[in-house]
Scaffold this motif. Structure first.
Motif, PDB file in Angstrom:
ATOM      1  N   ALA A  15       0.833  -1.212   0.000  1.00 23.34           N
ATOM      2  CA  ALA A  15       0.000   0.000   0.000  1.00 23.34           C
ATOM      3  C   ALA A  15       0.862   1.254   0.000  1.00 23.34           C
ATOM      4  O   ALA A  15       0.569   2.215  -0.716  1.00 23.34           O
ATOM      5  CB  ALA A  15      -0.939  -0.008   1.208  1.00 23.34           C
ATOM      6  N   ILE A  16       1.936   1.242   0.779  1.00 26.20           N
ATOM      7  CA  ILE A  16       2.834   2.405   0.829  1.00 26.20           C
ATOM      8  C   ILE A  16       3.484   2.613  -0.536  1.00 26.20           C
ATOM      9  O   ILE A  16       3.532   3.732  -1.053  1.00 26.20           O
ATOM     10  CB  ILE A  16       3.896   2.225   1.931  1.00 26.20           C
ATOM     11  CG1 ILE A  16       3.238   2.274   3.312  1.00 26.20           C
ATOM     12  CG2 ILE A  16       4.989   3.286   1.813  1.00 26.20           C
ATOM     13  CD1 ILE A  16       4.139   1.813   4.448  1.00 26.20           C
ATOM     14  N   LEU A  17       3.966   1.534  -1.132  1.00 24.01           N
ATOM     15  CA  LEU A  17       4.627   1.637  -2.439  1.00 24.01           C
ATOM     16  C   LEU A  17       3.647   2.040  -3.535  1.00 24.01           C
ATOM     17  O   LEU A  17       3.985   2.827  -4.424  1.00 24.01           O
ATOM     18  CB  LEU A  17       5.332   0.327  -2.788  1.00 24.01           C
ATOM     19  CG  LEU A  17       6.565   0.040  -1.933  1.00 24.01           C
ATOM     20  CD1 LEU A  17       6.956  -1.432  -2.017  1.00 24.01           C
ATOM     21  CD2 LEU A  17       7.725   0.935  -2.353  1.00 24.01           C
ATOM     22  N   ALA A  18       2.427   1.538  -3.473  1.00 26.21           N
ATOM     23  CA  ALA A  18       1.412   1.913  -4.465  1.00 26.21           C
ATOM     24  C   ALA A  18       1.101   3.405  -4.349  1.00 26.21           C
ATOM     25  O   ALA A  18       0.960   4.097  -5.371  1.00 26.21           O
ATOM     26  CB  ALA A  18       0.147   1.073  -4.280  1.00 26.21           C
ATOM     27  N   ALA A  19       1.023   3.917  -3.130  1.00 29.02           N
ATOM     28  CA  ALA A  19       0.773   5.347  -2.932  1.00 29.02           C
ATOM     29  C   ALA A  19       1.941   6.167  -3.470  1.00 29.02           C
ATOM     30  O   ALA A  19       1.740   7.213  -4.099  1.00 29.02           O
ATOM     31  CB  ALA A  19       0.546   5.635  -1.445  1.00 29.02           C
ATOM     32  N   CYS A  20       3.164   5.692  -3.249  1.00 26.90           N
ATOM     33  CA  CYS A  20       4.344   6.400  -3.756  1.00 26.90           C
ATOM     34  C   CYS A  20       4.364   6.395  -5.286  1.00 26.90           C
ATOM     35  O   CYS A  20       4.709   7.411  -5.904  1.00 26.90           O
ATOM     36  CB  CYS A  20       5.623   5.774  -3.209  1.00 26.90           C
ATOM     37  SG  CYS A  20       5.855   6.058  -1.436  1.00 26.90           S
ATOM     38  N   GLU A  21       3.981   5.278  -5.881  1.00 26.62           N
ATOM     39  CA  GLU A  21       3.947   5.228  -7.347  1.00 26.62           C
ATOM     40  C   GLU A  21       2.927   6.228  -7.893  1.00 26.62           C
ATOM     41  O   GLU A  21       3.179   6.894  -8.900  1.00 26.62           O
ATOM     42  CB  GLU A  21       3.609   3.825  -7.841  1.00 26.62           C
ATOM     43  CG  GLU A  21       3.660   3.750  -9.360  1.00 26.62           C
ATOM     44  CD  GLU A  21       3.241   2.425  -9.934  1.00 26.62           C
ATOM     45  OE1 GLU A  21       3.373   2.276 -11.156  1.00 26.62           O
ATOM     46  OE2 GLU A  21       2.758   1.555  -9.189  1.00 26.62           O
ATOM     47  N   TYR A  22       1.824   6.362  -7.222  1.00 21.91           N
ATOM     48  CA  TYR A  22       0.805   7.331  -7.630  1.00 21.91           C
ATOM     49  C   TYR A  22       1.395   8.743  -7.619  1.00 21.91           C
ATOM     50  O   TYR A  22       1.175   9.526  -8.540  1.00 21.91           O
ATOM     51  CB  TYR A  22      -0.392   7.215  -6.686  1.00 21.91           C
ATOM     52  CG  TYR A  22      -1.558   8.076  -7.071  1.00 21.91           C
ATOM     53  CD1 TYR A  22      -2.427   7.688  -8.085  1.00 21.91           C
ATOM     54  CD2 TYR A  22      -1.798   9.277  -6.415  1.00 21.91           C
ATOM     55  CE1 TYR A  22      -3.511   8.480  -8.441  1.00 21.91           C
ATOM     56  CE2 TYR A  22      -2.873  10.074  -6.766  1.00 21.91           C
ATOM     57  CZ  TYR A  22      -3.732   9.670  -7.776  1.00 21.91           C
ATOM     58  OH  TYR A  22      -4.781  10.455  -8.125  1.00 21.91           O
ATOM     59  N   GLY A  23       2.154   9.056  -6.586  1.00 22.53           N
ATOM     60  CA  GLY A  23       2.822  10.354  -6.509  1.00 22.53           C
ATOM     61  C   GLY A  23       3.842  10.534  -7.614  1.00 22.53           C
ATOM     62  O   GLY A  23       3.975  11.626  -8.188  1.00 22.53           O
ATOM     63  N   GLU A  24       4.568   9.481  -7.939  1.00 26.14           N
ATOM     64  CA  GLU A  24       5.546   9.541  -9.025  1.00 26.14           C
ATOM     65  C   GLU A  24       4.855   9.781 -10.365  1.00 26.14           C
ATOM     66  O   GLU A  24       5.377  10.495 -11.221  1.00 26.14           O
ATOM     67  CB  GLU A  24       6.387   8.258  -9.082  1.00 26.14           C
ATOM     68  CG  GLU A  24       7.338   8.076  -7.924  1.00 26.14           C
ATOM     69  CD  GLU A  24       8.457   9.101  -7.878  1.00 26.14           C
ATOM     70  OE1 GLU A  24       8.828   9.667  -8.933  1.00 26.14           O
ATOM     71  OE2 GLU A  24       8.975   9.352  -6.771  1.00 26.14           O
ATOM     72  N   ASP A  25       3.682   9.187 -10.534  1.00 27.25           N
ATOM     73  CA  ASP A  25       2.909   9.423 -11.766  1.00 27.25           C
ATOM     74  C   ASP A  25       2.557  10.909 -11.894  1.00 27.25           C
ATOM     75  O   ASP A  25       2.637  11.481 -12.982  1.00 27.25           O
ATOM     76  CB  ASP A  25       1.620   8.597 -11.772  1.00 27.25           C
ATOM     77  CG  ASP A  25       1.863   7.104 -11.975  1.00 27.25           C
ATOM     78  OD1 ASP A  25       2.951   6.720 -12.460  1.00 27.25           O
ATOM     79  OD2 ASP A  25       0.953   6.320 -11.638  1.00 27.25           O
ATOM     80  N   ALA A  26       2.185  11.522 -10.788  1.00 30.59           N
ATOM     81  CA  ALA A  26       1.846  12.954 -10.797  1.00 30.59           C
ATOM     82  C   ALA A  26       3.058  13.797 -11.176  1.00 30.59           C
ATOM     83  O   ALA A  26       2.946  14.763 -11.945  1.00 30.59           O
ATOM     84  CB  ALA A  26       1.305  13.384  -9.435  1.00 30.59           C
ATOM     85  N   ALA A  27       4.227  13.424 -10.676  1.00 26.88           N
ATOM     86  CA  ALA A  27       5.452  14.156 -11.022  1.00 26.88           C
ATOM     87  C   ALA A  27       5.731  14.031 -12.519  1.00 26.88           C
ATOM     88  O   ALA A  27       6.061  15.023 -13.181  1.00 26.88           O
ATOM     89  CB  ALA A  27       6.638  13.637 -10.207  1.00 26.88           C
ATOM     90  N   GLN A  28       5.568  12.831 -13.065  1.00 29.83           N
ATOM     91  CA  GLN A  28       5.799  12.634 -14.498  1.00 29.83           C
ATOM     92  C   GLN A  28       4.852  13.497 -15.323  1.00 29.83           C
ATOM     93  O   GLN A  28       5.268  14.108 -16.311  1.00 29.83           O
ATOM     94  CB  GLN A  28       5.631  11.153 -14.868  1.00 29.83           C
ATOM     95  CG  GLN A  28       6.807  10.288 -14.479  1.00 29.83           C
ATOM     96  CD  GLN A  28       8.077  10.676 -15.203  1.00 29.83           C
ATOM     97  OE1 GLN A  28       8.148  10.688 -16.429  1.00 29.83           O
ATOM     98  NE2 GLN A  28       9.099  11.022 -14.431  1.00 29.83           N
ATOM     99  N   ARG A  29       3.592  13.553 -14.924  1.00 28.58           N
ATOM    100  CA  ARG A  29       2.616  14.372 -15.665  1.00 28.58           C
ATOM    101  C   ARG A  29       2.984  15.848 -15.620  1.00 28.58           C
ATOM    102  O   ARG A  29       2.880  16.551 -16.627  1.00 28.58           O
ATOM    103  CB  ARG A  29       1.200  14.166 -15.105  1.00 28.58           C
ATOM    104  CG  ARG A  29       0.560  12.857 -15.520  1.00 28.58           C
ATOM    105  CD  ARG A  29      -0.910  12.804 -15.151  1.00 28.58           C
ATOM    106  NE  ARG A  29      -1.166  12.995 -13.734  1.00 28.58           N
ATOM    107  CZ  ARG A  29      -1.159  12.026 -12.817  1.00 28.58           C
ATOM    108  NH1 ARG A  29      -0.898  10.786 -13.177  1.00 28.58           N
ATOM    109  NH2 ARG A  29      -1.415  12.305 -11.554  1.00 28.58           N
ATOM    110  N   THR A  30       3.442  16.322 -14.475  1.00 29.58           N
ATOM    111  CA  THR A  30       3.803  17.733 -14.339  1.00 29.58           C
ATOM    112  C   THR A  30       4.994  18.066 -15.225  1.00 29.58           C
ATOM    113  O   THR A  30       5.010  19.096 -15.912  1.00 29.58           O
ATOM    114  CB  THR A  30       4.113  18.072 -12.867  1.00 29.58           C
ATOM    115  OG1 THR A  30       2.963  17.732 -12.072  1.00 29.58           O
ATOM    116  CG2 THR A  30       4.432  19.543 -12.692  1.00 29.58           C
ATOM    117  N   TYR A  31       5.994  17.206 -15.234  1.00 32.39           N
ATOM    118  CA  TYR A  31       7.159  17.432 -16.090  1.00 32.39           C
ATOM    119  C   TYR A  31       6.782  17.337 -17.558  1.00 32.39           C
ATOM    120  O   TYR A  31       7.243  18.134 -18.377  1.00 32.39           O
ATOM    121  CB  TYR A  31       8.279  16.433 -15.758  1.00 32.39           C
ATOM    122  CG  TYR A  31       9.181  16.934 -14.658  1.00 32.39           C
ATOM    123  CD1 TYR A  31      10.394  17.538 -14.958  1.00 32.39           C
ATOM    124  CD2 TYR A  31       8.831  16.824 -13.326  1.00 32.39           C
ATOM    125  CE1 TYR A  31      11.232  18.020 -13.963  1.00 32.39           C
ATOM    126  CE2 TYR A  31       9.655  17.290 -12.312  1.00 32.39           C
ATOM    127  CZ  TYR A  31      10.847  17.889 -12.646  1.00 32.39           C
ATOM    128  OH  TYR A  31      11.669  18.378 -11.667  1.00 32.39           O
TER     129      TYR A  31
END
Length: 154
Positions: free
Chosen positions: A94-110
């Motif tokens: 669950a922690i890693l899945a939440a972190c991946e979700y955050g990483e997806d947001a960073a990719q979209r912003t860039y």
């Protein structure tokens, strides 16, 4: 001057998403006792600190002040992570899945910054592209950890 303002806004958004990333990983470190994850999350926060410094340097060159804020979305997301942790405990997946979700947001912003029609010096575009590439590698690391954890749980 309007192009410069748009560039400053885009750079500011990139700083904010990196600030979100740091806060998200700090929250994730609080939610785990696993030494390997704490070390991974610490590396991710250090990575974003470097990017924030680079981006803020460009903001200062452009006549803006340093950006120190996070996004409203990021604050809501971290609150959600805290609520979720209450129900899932210190579950690695669950922690890693939440972190991946955050990483997806960073990719979209860039990606948004790179695909925009904002005029920017080549050196700035190159810096953004390099940061995005490194963040993609970090995303893939988080995803690999998450996928391995899913296999272990099954």
């Amino acid at each position: 001057m309007q192009h410069n303002e748009k560039l400053m806004e885009a750079l500011s958004d990139l700083v904010k998403i990196n600030n979100d990333r740091i806060e998200g990983y700090r929250k994730a470190m609080e939610q785990t006792d696993d030494v390997d994850l704490k070390a991974l999350f610490q590396r991710m926060t250090e990575e974003s600190t470097v990017y924030i410094n680079q981006l803020n340097e460009e903001l200062l060159k452009g006549g803006s002040g340093e950006e120190r804020n996070t996004t409203v979305y990021g604050r809501l997301y971290r609150t959600w992570m805290g609520v979720r942790a209450t129900f899932t405990g210190k579950n690695r997946y669950a922690i890693l899945a939440a972190c991946e979700y955050g990483e997806d947001a960073a990719q979209r912003t860039y990606e948004d910054a790179l695909r925009s029609d904002i005029s920017m010096p080549y050196s700035v575009r190159e810096m953004i592209a390099n940061q995005k590439g490194a963040l993609k590698s970090s995303h893939d690391t988080i995803k690999t950890y998450r996928d391995l954890e899913k296999v272990v749980q099954n």
